[in-house]
Design a protein around this motif. Structure first.
Motif, PDB file in Angstrom:
ATOM      1  N   GLU B 125       0.817  -1.219   0.000  1.00 17.29           N
ATOM      2  CA  GLU B 125       0.000   0.000   0.000  1.00 17.29           C
ATOM      3  C   GLU B 125       0.845   1.260   0.000  1.00 17.29           C
ATOM      4  O   GLU B 125       0.553   2.221  -0.716  1.00 17.29           O
ATOM      5  N   VAL B 126       1.878   1.259   0.820  1.00 15.62           N
ATOM      6  CA  VAL B 126       2.710   2.457   0.925  1.00 15.62           C
ATOM      7  C   VAL B 126       3.383   2.762  -0.405  1.00 15.62           C
ATOM      8  O   VAL B 126       3.414   3.912  -0.856  1.00 15.62           O
ATOM      9  N   ALA B 127       3.916   1.727  -1.053  1.00 17.80           N
ATOM     10  CA  ALA B 127       4.597   1.938  -2.330  1.00 17.80           C
ATOM     11  C   ALA B 127       3.619   2.429  -3.393  1.00 17.80           C
ATOM     12  O   ALA B 127       3.925   3.338  -4.170  1.00 17.80           O
ATOM     13  N   VAL B 128       2.430   1.833  -3.415  1.00 13.90           N
ATOM     14  CA  VAL B 128       1.407   2.273  -4.362  1.00 13.90           C
ATOM     15  C   VAL B 128       1.001   3.716  -4.050  1.00 13.90           C
ATOM     16  O   VAL B 128       0.812   4.536  -4.954  1.00 13.90           O
ATOM     17  N   GLY B 129       0.898   4.013  -2.755  1.00 10.51           N
ATOM     18  CA  GLY B 129       0.538   5.370  -2.347  1.00 10.51           C
ATOM     19  C   GLY B 129       1.599   6.380  -2.725  1.00 10.51           C
ATOM     20  O   GLY B 129       1.291   7.505  -3.135  1.00 10.51           O
ATOM     21  N   ILE B 130       2.850   5.999  -2.603  1.00  7.98           N
ATOM     22  CA  ILE B 130       3.934   6.893  -2.998  1.00  7.98           C
ATOM     23  C   ILE B 130       3.839   7.203  -4.481  1.00  7.98           C
ATOM     24  O   ILE B 130       3.916   8.354  -4.904  1.00  7.98           O
ATOM     25  N   ALA B 131       3.653   6.164  -5.288  1.00  9.29           N
ATOM     26  CA  ALA B 131       3.537   6.373  -6.734  1.00  9.29           C
ATOM     27  C   ALA B 131       2.322   7.245  -7.046  1.00  9.29           C
ATOM     28  O   ALA B 131       2.408   8.193  -7.839  1.00  9.29           O
ATOM     29  N   ALA B 132       1.198   6.955  -6.402  1.00  8.25           N
ATOM     30  CA  ALA B 132      -0.016   7.732  -6.654  1.00  8.25           C
ATOM     31  C   ALA B 132       0.192   9.186  -6.248  1.00  8.25           C
ATOM     32  O   ALA B 132      -0.229  10.110  -6.950  1.00  8.25           O
ATOM     33  N   GLY B 133       0.864   9.388  -5.103  1.00 10.13           N
ATOM     34  CA  GLY B 133       1.125  10.742  -4.642  1.00 10.13           C
ATOM     35  C   GLY B 133       2.026  11.500  -5.597  1.00 10.13           C
ATOM     36  O   GLY B 133       1.809  12.685  -5.879  1.00 10.13           O
ATOM     37  N   MET B 134       3.025  10.820  -6.120  1.00  5.86           N
ATOM     38  CA  MET B 134       3.945  11.484  -7.045  1.00  5.86           C
ATOM     39  C   MET B 134       3.227  11.858  -8.332  1.00  5.86           C
ATOM     40  O   MET B 134       3.491  12.898  -8.926  1.00  5.86           O
ATOM     41  N   ILE B 135       2.322  10.994  -8.762  1.00 10.75           N
ATOM     42  CA  ILE B 135       1.548  11.296  -9.970  1.00 10.75           C
ATOM     43  C   ILE B 135       0.644  12.497  -9.710  1.00 10.75           C
ATOM     44  O   ILE B 135       0.570  13.432 -10.505  1.00 10.75           O
ATOM     45  N   ALA B 136      -0.022  12.468  -8.545  1.00  9.41           N
ATOM     46  CA  ALA B 136      -0.957  13.539  -8.218  1.00  9.41           C
ATOM     47  C   ALA B 136      -0.243  14.882  -8.093  1.00  9.41           C
ATOM     48  O   ALA B 136      -0.810  15.932  -8.429  1.00  9.41           O
ATOM     49  N   ARG B 137       0.997  14.855  -7.626  1.00  8.33           N
ATOM     50  CA  ARG B 137       1.736  16.098  -7.445  1.00  8.33           C
ATOM     51  C   ARG B 137       2.566  16.481  -8.655  1.00  8.33           C
ATOM     52  O   ARG B 137       3.433  17.359  -8.584  1.00  8.33           O
ATOM     53  N   GLY B 138       2.362  15.765  -9.755  1.00 10.91           N
ATOM     54  CA  GLY B 138       3.062  16.145 -10.979  1.00 10.91           C
ATOM     55  C   GLY B 138       4.540  15.808 -10.955  1.00 10.91           C
ATOM     56  O   GLY B 138       5.333  16.373 -11.699  1.00 10.91           O
ATOM     57  N   GLN B 139       4.910  14.860 -10.092  1.00 17.50           N
ATOM     58  CA  GLN B 139       6.317  14.480 -10.032  1.00 17.50           C
ATOM     59  C   GLN B 139       6.608  13.282 -10.936  1.00 17.50           C
ATOM     60  O   GLN B 139       7.754  13.025 -11.294  1.00 17.50           O
ATOM     61  N   LEU B 140       5.545  12.566 -11.256  1.00 20.11           N
ATOM     62  CA  LEU B 140       5.702  11.354 -12.049  1.00 20.11           C
ATOM     63  C   LEU B 140       4.671  11.368 -13.163  1.00 20.11           C
ATOM     64  O   LEU B 140       3.499  11.655 -12.930  1.00 20.11           O
ATOM     65  N   ASP B 141       5.140  11.062 -14.358  1.00 20.03           N
ATOM     66  CA  ASP B 141       4.263  11.068 -15.517  1.00 20.03           C
ATOM     67  C   ASP B 141       4.032   9.634 -15.948  1.00 20.03           C
ATOM     68  O   ASP B 141       4.991   8.898 -16.221  1.00 20.03           O
ATOM     69  N   LEU B 142       2.780   9.237 -15.976  1.00 22.44           N
ATOM     70  CA  LEU B 142       2.456   7.834 -16.189  1.00 22.44           C
ATOM     71  C   LEU B 142       2.141   7.539 -17.649  1.00 22.44           C
ATOM     72  O   LEU B 142       1.279   8.181 -18.244  1.00 22.44           O
ATOM     73  N   GLY B 143       2.836   6.598 -18.213  1.00 26.45           N
ATOM     74  CA  GLY B 143       2.571   6.185 -19.589  1.00 26.45           C
ATOM     75  C   GLY B 143       2.162   4.741 -19.635  1.00 26.45           C
ATOM     76  O   GLY B 143       2.103   4.066 -18.606  1.00 26.45           O
ATOM     77  N   GLN B 144       1.889   4.253 -20.823  1.00 25.29           N
ATOM     78  CA  GLN B 144       1.415   2.879 -20.932  1.00 25.29           C
ATOM     79  C   GLN B 144       2.554   1.878 -20.735  1.00 25.29           C
ATOM     80  O   GLN B 144       2.336   0.781 -20.254  1.00 25.29           O
ATOM     81  N   ASP B 145       3.755   2.300 -21.089  1.00 24.67           N
ATOM     82  CA  ASP B 145       4.884   1.377 -21.021  1.00 24.67           C
ATOM     83  C   ASP B 145       5.844   1.694 -19.882  1.00 24.67           C
ATOM     84  O   ASP B 145       6.972   1.256 -19.885  1.00 24.67           O
ATOM     85  N   GLY B 146       5.397   2.503 -18.939  1.00 24.10           N
ATOM     86  CA  GLY B 146       6.273   2.849 -17.828  1.00 24.10           C
ATOM     87  C   GLY B 146       5.967   4.249 -17.349  1.00 24.10           C
ATOM     88  O   GLY B 146       4.927   4.814 -17.669  1.00 24.10           O
ATOM     89  N   GLY B 147       6.869   4.811 -16.580  1.00 19.66           N
ATOM     90  CA  GLY B 147       6.667   6.160 -16.088  1.00 19.66           C
ATOM     91  C   GLY B 147       7.894   6.999 -16.354  1.00 19.66           C
ATOM     92  O   GLY B 147       8.937   6.496 -16.755  1.00 19.66           O
ATOM     93  N   ALA B 148       7.761   8.294 -16.153  1.00 16.68           N
ATOM     94  CA  ALA B 148       8.899   9.184 -16.315  1.00 16.68           C
ATOM     95  C   ALA B 148       8.805  10.283 -15.281  1.00 16.68           C
ATOM     96  O   ALA B 148       7.720  10.793 -14.998  1.00 16.68           O
ATOM     97  N   LEU B 149       9.952  10.640 -14.727  1.00 14.74           N
ATOM     98  CA  LEU B 149       9.981  11.700 -13.739  1.00 14.74           C
ATOM     99  C   LEU B 149       9.905  13.064 -14.425  1.00 14.74           C
ATOM    100  O   LEU B 149      10.511  13.273 -15.476  1.00 14.74           O
ATOM    101  N   THR B 150       9.159  13.978 -13.836  1.00 17.47           N
ATOM    102  CA  THR B 150       9.164  15.360 -14.317  1.00 17.47           C
ATOM    103  C   THR B 150      10.291  16.104 -13.598  1.00 17.47           C
ATOM    104  O   THR B 150      11.000  15.545 -12.775  1.00 17.47           O
ATOM    105  N   ASP B 151      10.442  17.401 -13.926  1.00 19.25           N
ATOM    106  CA  ASP B 151      11.452  18.204 -13.236  1.00 19.25           C
ATOM    107  C   ASP B 151      11.183  18.203 -11.735  1.00 19.25           C
ATOM    108  O   ASP B 151      12.105  18.096 -10.923  1.00 19.25           O
ATOM    109  N   GLU B 152       9.879  18.336 -11.380  1.00 24.68           N
ATOM    110  CA  GLU B 152       9.530  18.323  -9.959  1.00 24.68           C
ATOM    111  C   GLU B 152       9.939  16.998  -9.315  1.00 24.68           C
ATOM    112  O   GLU B 152      10.417  16.965  -8.182  1.00 24.68           O
ATOM    113  N   GLY B 153       9.733  15.899 -10.047  1.00 23.16           N
ATOM    114  CA  GLY B 153      10.096  14.599  -9.516  1.00 23.16           C
ATOM    115  C   GLY B 153      11.593  14.478  -9.295  1.00 23.16           C
ATOM    116  O   GLY B 153      12.051  13.958  -8.273  1.00 23.16           O
TER     117      GLY B 153
END
Lengths: 244, 244
Positions: B125-153
Motif C-alpha cells: 500500500e505504501v509503495a502504491v501510495g507513494i507512486a499515486a502521490g507522485m503522480i498527483a503532485r506532478g512528479q511522475l508522468d504515467l505512460g502505458q509502457d512505464g513512467g517518467a519523472l518530471t522536473d519536480e520529480g
DNA sequence: GAGATGCTTCGGTCGCGCCCGAAGCATCTC
DNA sequence: GAGATGCTTCGGGCGCGACCGAAGCATCTC
C-alpha cells in the motif's frame, strides 16, 4: 500461502512441453484452432483439448467460437509478457551455462531469426538492428529501465505516420517512453510495448515488411530492405548477429 | 523447438509448490540457508536440498557458501522479474475469476500488505501510495509502457539525496525513466527498477522506513509516517486500499 | 580426537498427470 | 435426413518426479 499455490499452478501450467509449445505458437498474436495447436504441440486432438481447456480455465487463453471451429489466443498482454519473460530468462540461462564458443541462440530457422512477430511487435535481427540504429542516430535514448524517444526519434516516427502525441497534447513526455524487450534470439533489446506495436503497424502499412502468412516469420520487402538500409544502416545481405 | 523445451523446463521448475514457495520467500532479496528454505516450503531438508540443487543447476538461484552454511539467493534481476510477472498474471487471473465482491488480494498479513520488499524495491500500500502521490503532485508522468519523472520529480528525489544524473550529465532524459511494477496485493503500479531501488535505499537511509528484520515486511518509522503524510498525502491510520 | 550441526546423496514408495483411442456432441454440407 | 468434420469427454495405461528416512560427508566446537 494460497497465492504461492496459484503462482505455482500458473507456472506448472506453462511447464508442460505441449502447453508451452502451444503458448509459444500463439505468441504471434493470432488465434488458432484446437487442431492446429495439437499439430504444433505434437499431440493428438484429445490431448490438446484437455490442455486447452485447462489454460482457458486458468485464464491464460481466450476462446472465440465460430461455427464448429474453436479459436484460441493469448488472453492478455500480461500473459504474453510472462512468456517473453520466460524466453528471456531461459535464453540468458542457456547462454550462461555453455558460456564459451559462440552459441547459436534462438531458433535455427534463418528467416525466423531474422524477423518475426513477438505477440504484437517485431523481433529478431531486424528489430534489434532497428533499435540499435535508432540509438546510434540519436533517435532513441537507452536507460536501464527502458528507452525514451528523443525529438529526432519523434520526428522519425512521425515521418512513418506514427503520431504518438495524438489525442493527448500534454503528455509529450510519457509518450516517449518505450518498453524494451530482450530479444529471444539476439539477446539484445528491441522495441516493445506501445511504440513497438505502433512501429510494426507502420512498417506493415508502409510495406517495408509483410506480416506472417503462417507461423511467426515476418518477411522484409525489397522496398523495406532499401529503406532499412538507408534509415538504420541495416545491411541485410550479411548476418547482423556477428556485430557487437 | 529445443528452446520451447527449456522454456517449459524453467516454468516447470517454478511450477512445483515447494520450489515456488522458496522463490517467493527469496523475493526479499536476501540469501537464506537450505534449512530455512526447507521450513519456508514445508518440506524436509533432504527434499529441499534436491529442489535447491535443481534450481541452482538451472541458474535460477545462486549459491554462496560460508562454512557449513549454504546461502541461496535469486540469481539475477531477470529471475526476480519473472517471479513478479507470474505474481501479476496470477493476481489478475484470480481477481478475474471471482470478479464480484471486493476480493482481498495478496497476503492476509496486514503489515505485509502495507509495506514489503519486492526483491530490491518497496511494494504494498505504501509503495502504491507513494507512486499515486507522485503522480498527483506532478512528479511522475504515467505512460502505458512505464513512467517518467518530471522536473519536480527529479528535484524531489534530489531532496532525498537521490541524484540520478550523477556520472552521466548528458543522459538526463533516460535517467527519468522508471519501470513500474504492478503491485501484487494492490493491483496498482508502484516504482520498480533503478529508481525504485534507489528510492528504497534513500527511504531506509533517511529512516522513513526500516528494512525487514525477518521476512519481507518493511516497517514505517514514526518519522516516515509524518513525512509520507506530508509529501504524498498518505494517511496511514486508515486503509489505503479503499481509495480509488 | 569426539560430538554436534548443516547439508547432500541414496533407495524406495506412491500418486499425480500426460498420453492415447474410442465414443459422444456440435456444426456444417449436400 | 445422412455423412463429414472439428472438438470434447471418458477410461485406462504408464512414467516421471516429489517425498521421506537413513546414511554419508563437510564443517565447526570443545
Amino acid at each position: 500461502m494460497t497465492n504461492v499455490a496459484s503462482l505455482a499452478g500458473t507456472a506448472a501450467l506453462i511447464g508442460d512441453p505441449a502447453r508451452a509449445a502451444m503458448l509459444v505458437t500463439l505468441m504471434d498474436g493470432r488465434a488458432l484452432t484446437a487442431t492446429e495447436l495439437a499439430g504444433a504441440a505434437g499431440v493428438t486432438a484429445s490431448t490438446a483439448s484437455g490442455h486447452l481447456a485447462r489454460m482457458l480455465e486458468a485464464g491464460l487463453l481466450a476462446l472465440e467460437r465460430q461455427g464448429r471451429h474453436h479459436y484460441y489466443r493469448i488472453a492478455a498482454p500480461s500473459v504474453a509478457g510472462l512468456i517473453e519473460s520466460l524466453m528471456s530468462v531461459t535464453g540468458e540461462l542457456s547462454a550462461a551455462r555453455r558460456q564459451c564458443r559462440p552459441v547459436r541462440t534462438g531458433p535455427s530457422d534463418r528467416a525466423l531469426r531474422r524477423a518475426r512477430l513477438c505477440y504484437d511487435h517485431l523481433a529478431g535481427e531486424v528489430a534489434v538492428g532497428i533499435a540499435a540504429g535508432m540509438i546510434a542516430r540519436g533517435q532513441l535514448d537507452l536507460g536501464q529501465d527502458g528507452g525514451a524517444l528523443t525529438d529526432e526519434g519523434l520526428n522519425f516516427l512521425a515521418s512513418l505516420g506514427i503520431d504518438l502525441d495524438s489525442g493527448a497534447p500534454a503528455r509529450s513526455l510519457h509518450s516517449r517512453l518505450c518498453r524494451l524487450c530482450l530479444d529471444w534470439s539476439e539477446r539484445r533489446p528491441h522495441l516493445a510495448g506501445e511504440i513497438g506495436r505502433a512501429l510494426y503497424g507502420a512498417l506493415v502499412r508502409e510495406r517495408w515488411v509483410a506480416g506472417p502468412s503462417q507461423g511467426r516469420t515476418v518477411t522484409i520487402t525489397p522496398l523495406g530492405r532499401g529503406k532499412l538500409e538507408r534509415h538504420f544502416g541495416l545491411a541485410l545481405a550479411w548476418s547482423l548477429s556477428c556485430s557487437d
